[in-house]
Write an enzyme that holds these catalytic residues in place. Structure first.
Site, PDB file in Angstrom:
ATOM      1  N   HIS A 268       0.884  -1.181   0.000  1.00  0.00           N
ATOM      2  CA  HIS A 268       0.000   0.000   0.000  1.00  0.00           C
ATOM      3  C   HIS A 268       0.918   1.226   0.000  1.00  0.00           C
ATOM      4  O   HIS A 268       1.727   1.402  -0.901  1.00  0.00           O
ATOM      5  CB  HIS A 268      -0.912  -0.113   1.232  1.00  0.00           C
ATOM      6  CG  HIS A 268      -2.062   0.855   1.279  1.00  0.00           C
ATOM      7  ND1 HIS A 268      -2.415   1.679   0.254  1.00  0.00           N
ATOM      8  CD2 HIS A 268      -2.960   1.110   2.277  1.00  0.00           C
ATOM      9  CE1 HIS A 268      -3.478   2.393   0.600  1.00  0.00           C
ATOM     10  NE2 HIS A 268      -3.818   2.076   1.839  1.00  0.00           N
ATOM     11  N   HIS A 307      -2.051  -2.013  -9.929  1.00  0.00           N
ATOM     12  CA  HIS A 307      -3.029  -1.471  -8.988  1.00  0.00           C
ATOM     13  C   HIS A 307      -4.262  -2.347  -9.008  1.00  0.00           C
ATOM     14  O   HIS A 307      -4.634  -2.860 -10.071  1.00  0.00           O
ATOM     15  CB  HIS A 307      -3.408  -0.027  -9.374  1.00  0.00           C
ATOM     16  CG  HIS A 307      -4.003   0.720  -8.257  1.00  0.00           C
ATOM     17  ND1 HIS A 307      -5.334   0.631  -7.934  1.00  0.00           N
ATOM     18  CD2 HIS A 307      -3.446   1.550  -7.339  1.00  0.00           C
ATOM     19  CE1 HIS A 307      -5.571   1.385  -6.877  1.00  0.00           C
ATOM     20  NE2 HIS A 307      -4.433   1.950  -6.486  1.00  0.00           N
ATOM     21  N   ASP A 363       2.892   5.717  -6.646  1.00  0.00           N
ATOM     22  CA  ASP A 363       4.137   5.640  -5.882  1.00  0.00           C
ATOM     23  C   ASP A 363       5.386   5.577  -6.751  1.00  0.00           C
ATOM     24  O   ASP A 363       6.493   5.652  -6.236  1.00  0.00           O
ATOM     25  CB  ASP A 363       4.111   4.403  -4.968  1.00  0.00           C
ATOM     26  CG  ASP A 363       3.119   4.592  -3.847  1.00  0.00           C
ATOM     27  OD1 ASP A 363       3.027   5.709  -3.335  1.00  0.00           O
ATOM     28  OD2 ASP A 363       2.433   3.617  -3.486  1.00  0.00           O
TER      29      ASP A 363
END
Ligand code: CMC
Length: 432
Positions: A268, A307, A363
């Site tokens: 995460h 994702h 990210d």
């Protein structure tokens, strides 16, 4: 005329059931009427990672993962990133509408004037080991705030909700800043109420001997936009943790600490830290193909890729890629950028990634910015947490106001032993 129901035939019994359809969903509890024998518990749905289970009705954030769309309260993320600022976006997420001028001014004023923490919080943080991970410090200290504000337990009092939301928005950056100073072995910097939300956070991290810290405008802007991009993402792991824990009605500090814990994991929010470690490990462009091969063999995951929801380019990653260039103009180019760009290029042409629709996520590029402004990798997820606090609080408030909310309590498919007799220890066989 089509009916708004789903007909389900149980071939074990030949019986047919009509299940009501509401917003393209059926109620999982409606399945319970499906039984072979009257004494059966009834049918359940099995969805271990909630891949296709809506756990709530929400009006906060909309994502279309197929098309790469992200909207907060209906506003496209691209427009908010360009025209708004983080505190305005936080107001929007939490209250449902953009603030007018006086609402905005008092929101900013209130958050700015709740940034100080009790001195015992500072002392508590002093007690962490010199090399404590800042996310561990953040989660423990946000949890500890619960003991400083016992009235926060009155979660259905709207004045309490209002106050605790302001406190959590205001104090999270302070605790985050203290955690950075702690690992650097530097004295903690107290909040500066004359600076913006992002500027004050930079001051609490980077102020040294100067009387007044003046944030670089490009970096201040980049942090603010990064906060906007990370502010909410509907029912992800940490938002679900927030809602799950909040459903048992603890104070919001305890629920937020659980959300921070969920964010900490490398699958995460912890991924941005893992991306930088991966890029440093790859070290040079010529080594990329061998890492791609290892990822394809399942030996490791390309961090910052893939994702659960996006099966297209993550819209946040595209915005971050642009901001990165603005930041690098101030800080100089991050040497890992070339590796990241080449890794993305090769992966996006590779059949393994194309077939699985694995694209860079939020990210992938954010860590390069954080590193360029001088942050250690252990701080990356902390910045994510500061921003996501807005979303967690919006989800918390929505949960409290939802008449359908009950304590979260999933079911299980029990596959263990049937009823057994206890065997005395002296009579138990040695295990092979
Ligand atoms: N590198 C290589 N292969 C991957 C990756 C990756 N990063 N991500 C998924 N796959 C493969 C996976 O092995 C599987 O292949 P197969 O069908 O052959 O078994 C397929 O793609 C589907 O993967 P999954 O694990 O079923 O997908 P998921 O929806 O459960 O996981 C994820 C989503 C984000 C956890 C995963 O893509 C991942 O581990 N990515 C790396 C960690 C990361 O960047 N996380 C940040 C997510 S964005 C920020 C946030 O929301 O916190």
């Amino acid at each position: 005329m089509s009916k708004n129901t789903l007909s389900v035939k149980d071939n074990r019994t030949g019986k047919t059931y009509e299940l009501a359809i509401d917003n393209d969903t059926i109620k999982a509890t409606d399945l319970r009427q499906i039984k072979v024998k009257d004494e059966d518990f009834g049918m359940m749905s099995y969805d271990p990672a909630f891949g296709n289970t809506a756990s709530c009705k929400s009006k906060v954030t909309f994502i279309d993962g197929e098309k790469g769309i992200l909207r907060y309260r209906g506003y496209p993320i691209e427009e908010l990133a360009k025209k708004s600022n983080f505190l305005e976006v936080a107001y929007l997420l939490i209250h449902g509408e953009l603030p007018n001028k006086s609402e905005y001014d008092s929101w900013v004023h209130d958050i700015t004037h709740h940034t100080y923490v009790h001195e015992n919080i500072r002392k508590l943080m002093d007690g962490f080991r010199y090399d404590a991970h800042p996310m561990g410090m953040l989660l423990a200290t946000v949890g500890a705030l619960s003991t400083f504000y016992p009235d926060a337990k009155d979660i259905f009092d709207t004045d309490v909700q209002k106050l605790e939301i302001r406190r959590l928005m205001a104090k999270t950056p302070t605790i985050a800043g203290f955690s950075y100073r702690h690992i650097m072995g530097l004295p903690y910097v107290y909040p500066d109420n004359e600076l913006s939300y992002a500027g004050n956070f930079l001051s609490m991290m980077f102020k040294m001997t100067e009387t007044k810290y003046e944030p670089n405008p490009a970096i201040e802007k980049a942090i603010d936009v990064l906060f906007i991009l990370h502010a909410d993402h509907e029912q992800n792991c940490s938002a679900s943790a927030m809602r799950n824990v909040a459903s048992s009605h603890p104070d919001p500090y305890s629920a937020a600490a659980a959300a921070i814990a969920a964010l900490y994991g490398p699958l995460h929010g912890g991924a941005n830290e893992a991306v930088l470690e991966m890029l440093a490990d790859i070290g040079s462009i010529d080594k990329i193909p061998q890492y791609i091969e290892r990822a394809k063999k399942g030996e490791f995951r390309l961090m910052g890729f893939g994702h659960r929801v996006y099966k297209a380019y993550d819209p946040r990653a595209a915005i971050i890629k642009d901001i990165a260039h603005d930041v690098f103009e101030v800080t100089g180019k991050n040497p890992l950028l070339d590796i990241a760009l080449e890794l993305e290029r090769i992966a996006l042409e590779d059949d393994y990634f194309v077939r699985r629709r694995l694209y860079p996520n939020v990210d992938f590029y954010s860590g390069l910015i954080y590193q360029s402004i001088g942050l250690p990798t252990s701080m990356f997820t902390v910045l994510f947490a500061i921003a996501r606090m807005a979303g967690w609080l919006a989800q918390w408030l929505e949960l409290l106001n939802d008449p359908e909310t009950r304590i979260a309590r999933p079911r299980q498919v029990y596959l263990g032993e049937d009823n057994r007799k206890y065997v005395a220890m002296s009579r138990r066989r040695k295990k092979k």
